[in-house]
Enzyme design. Structure first.
Site, PDB file in Angstrom:
ATOM      1  N   CYS A 157       0.894  -1.073  -0.227  1.00 11.59           N
ATOM      2  CA  CYS A 157      -0.128   0.012   0.024  1.00 11.59           C
ATOM      3  C   CYS A 157       1.010   1.163  -0.070  1.00 11.59           C
ATOM      4  O   CYS A 157       0.928   1.906   1.009  1.00 11.59           O
ATOM      5  CB  CYS A 157      -1.058  -0.003   1.255  1.00 11.59           C
ATOM      6  SG  CYS A 157      -1.896  -1.554   1.351  1.00 11.59           S
ATOM      7  N   CYS A 217      -1.999   4.049  11.012  1.00  7.86           N
ATOM      8  CA  CYS A 217      -1.784   5.055  11.900  1.00  7.86           C
ATOM      9  C   CYS A 217      -3.034   5.435  12.582  1.00  7.86           C
ATOM     10  O   CYS A 217      -3.328   6.695  12.720  1.00  7.86           O
ATOM     11  CB  CYS A 217      -1.136   6.431  10.905  1.00  7.86           C
ATOM     12  SG  CYS A 217      -2.650   6.762   9.608  1.00  7.86           S
ATOM     13  N   ASP A 244       0.330  -0.273  -5.403  1.00 12.45           N
ATOM     14  CA  ASP A 244      -1.039   0.804  -4.974  1.00 12.45           C
ATOM     15  C   ASP A 244      -1.982   0.637  -6.145  1.00 12.45           C
ATOM     16  O   ASP A 244      -1.933   0.315  -7.143  1.00 12.45           O
ATOM     17  CB  ASP A 244      -0.651   2.304  -4.944  1.00 12.45           C
ATOM     18  CG  ASP A 244      -1.574   2.813  -3.787  1.00 12.45           C
ATOM     19  OD1 ASP A 244      -1.183   2.718  -2.588  1.00 12.45           O
ATOM     20  OD2 ASP A 244      -2.509   3.554  -4.016  1.00 12.45           O
ATOM     21  N   ASP A 299       0.896  -1.188   4.913  1.00 11.74           N
ATOM     22  CA  ASP A 299       0.636  -0.284   5.746  1.00 11.74           C
ATOM     23  C   ASP A 299      -0.697   0.242   5.188  1.00 11.74           C
ATOM     24  O   ASP A 299      -1.177   1.111   4.335  1.00 11.74           O
ATOM     25  CB  ASP A 299       1.606   1.158   5.028  1.00 11.74           C
ATOM     26  CG  ASP A 299       1.182   2.351   5.801  1.00 11.74           C
ATOM     27  OD1 ASP A 299       0.892   2.352   6.894  1.00 11.74           O
ATOM     28  OD2 ASP A 299       1.780   3.452   5.341  1.00 11.74           O
ATOM     29  N   ASP A 358      -4.216  -3.013 -10.679  1.00 15.60           N
ATOM     30  CA  ASP A 358      -5.533  -2.882 -11.443  1.00 15.60           C
ATOM     31  C   ASP A 358      -6.159  -4.314 -11.896  1.00 15.60           C
ATOM     32  O   ASP A 358      -7.324  -4.168 -12.308  1.00 15.60           O
ATOM     33  CB  ASP A 358      -4.992  -2.090 -12.912  1.00 15.60           C
ATOM     34  CG  ASP A 358      -3.840  -2.967 -13.610  1.00 15.60           C
ATOM     35  OD1 ASP A 358      -3.456  -4.192 -13.364  1.00 15.60           O
ATOM     36  OD2 ASP A 358      -3.340  -2.307 -14.428  1.00 15.60           O
ATOM     37  N   GLY A 396       6.496   7.365   1.181  1.00 11.29           N
ATOM     38  CA  GLY A 396       7.274   7.616   2.385  1.00 11.29           C
ATOM     39  C   GLY A 396       7.960   6.718   2.791  1.00 11.29           C
ATOM     40  O   GLY A 396       9.274   6.738   3.095  1.00 11.29           O
TER      41      GLY A 396
END
Length: 405
Positions: free
Chosen positions: A231, A353, A255, A300, A282, A236
């Site tokens: 992901c 997070c 992603d 993540d 996709d 980052g």
């Protein structure tokens, strides 16, 4: 402090977009900061920090100002007057501030601050959810998440080291301090536009919260491995992994959003990260082709983002109760589907997070009971609370896939 009309109007205009048009605060502020080229660093800082402040305390200020949704421009001027009064800033003799009840504002603040959901400015349902999941810890955690987030940099070890970066930033007017528990991190002593520095343009660092910097090391990567960031987003943590791999081996960034991977490529070029390969998810074939092939996998996962409210205060107002249930379904699906990419003996980190156990420990427990999850065992897990660390709230769990041999 003397208020300048053009700066205040920029704040009011930005808040209209954020509250009434559903725009993201960071995007609106970025646009507003380009509004007048004559603005100096203090002017830009006033626009950004004041906008974030009023977004953060939206419910409390609205209650004090006696305004309700939808919030129009006149209402926003009343809320801005509340912000000024509570900050001890003298209101100028402008038509918008006529008959502002300064004493009443202070009295209402004292009265309303006795109730947590008003004091901490949070929707009822979110306050109830936090208390249900965190119990006594919710009070102090919520207060911590309402503080302004510090600016932390991650040294790009592919191009420089901590001391060299620190010296380079000093030359460009930015003093930093080391963070003992975070070997690659430097924290700005004063907020400033580090993106304009030559050090940033040359790829010597990324802006990344200290808690976020703990995720890549948790995955225990080594140079030469095949590592998948499932992901990846704009990359980052992918860039941090590349540095930990010393640019050796294969780092596959996945992603569902091609535009995010395009941004990752741009950032990777600046960072000098050459071992990253991007693939857009996709179709299901993308994942199937990678089954049983990864030495390391990072998930993540998308989440409520409740651990990063200090830097994204508008998330409080955008989140809806039904989203929490939907995102937890997605998290479980990702664990089940993406874990198949780990080869026997390989390792996987599931991270969010968020600070909610239902998105973290409970998701891992549920996964370990599935057919796919029975092949894994927990090696270690960690919950980072903002109230304890001073940085973002995070969760990470390292799992090992059992070797069939």
């Amino acid at each position: 402090m003397r208020l300048h009309r053009n700066l205040v109007f920029a704040v009011i205009d930005g808040l209209i977009e954020i509250f009434n048009e559903g725009s993201y605060a960071d995007k609106v502020i970025s646009k507003q900061l380009k509004r007048d080229k004559r603005w100096g660093s203090r002017d830009r800082s006033f626009v950004a920090e004041t906008t974030y402040d009023i977004v953060r305390w939206k419910r409390l200020y609205a209650e004090i100002a006696d305004v309700s949704e939808p919030i129009d421009r006149k209402d926003l001027w009343r809320m801005f007057a509340v912000w000024c009064t509570l900050k001890g800033i003298k209101l100028p003799d402008w038509p918008q501030f006529e008959e502002t009840p300064t004493r009443r504002i202070k009295g209402r603040f004292d009265e309303l601050s006795k109730t947590r959901k008003l004091r901490e400015s949070i929707p009822d349902w979110l306050d109830e959810l936090g208390e249900k999941e965190l119990g006594d810890k919710w009070d102090v955690e919520l207060a911590s998440l309402n503080k302004q987030a510090p600016v932390v940099l991650r040294t790009n070890k592919l191009k420089t080291d901590l001391d060299t970066l620190k010296a380079a930033l000093v030359e460009e007017g930015h003093e930093t301090e080391n963070l003992k528990a975070y070997p690659d991190a430097l924290q700005l002593q004063e907020r400033g536009n580090v993106f304009a520095t030559e050090a940033f343009k040359n790829g010597l660092f990324e802006v990344q919260d200290a808690s976020s910097q703990m995720v890549a090391p948790y995955l225990d990567v080594e140079p030469g491995m095949r590592v998948i960031d499932a992901c990846a987003g704009a990359g980052g943590k992918t860039l941090h992994l590349a540095a930990q791999m010393d640019n050796k081996g294969q780092l596959i960034a996945l992603d569902i959003y091609a535009n995010k991977l395009k941004e990752l490529k741009r950032r990777a070029r600046r960072a000098g990260a050459h071992n990253i390969e991007t693939r857009t998810i996709d179709s299901t074939k993308v994942i199937k082709k990678l089954h049983n092939s990864a030495d390391r996998l990072l998930i993540d996962a998308p989440c409520t983002g409740l651990g990063v409210l200090s830097r994204n205060p508008d998330a409080k107002w955008k989140l809806q109760p039904d989203f929490v249930a939907k995102i937890q379904e997605t998290q479980q699906e990702l664990l089940v589907d993406y874990s198949k990419m780990v080869k026997p003996g390989g390792k996987m980190v599931y991270a969010t997070c968020s600070i909610l156990p239902s998105e973290n420990q409970e998701q891992v427990k549920k996964f370990l009971k599935t057919d796919e999850g029975r092949e894994f065992k927990i090696e270690k897990q960690k919950t980072i609370l903002s109230s304890e660390s001073g940085y973002d709230g995070f969760y990470m769990c390292l799992m090992v896939k059992k070797d069939k041999a």
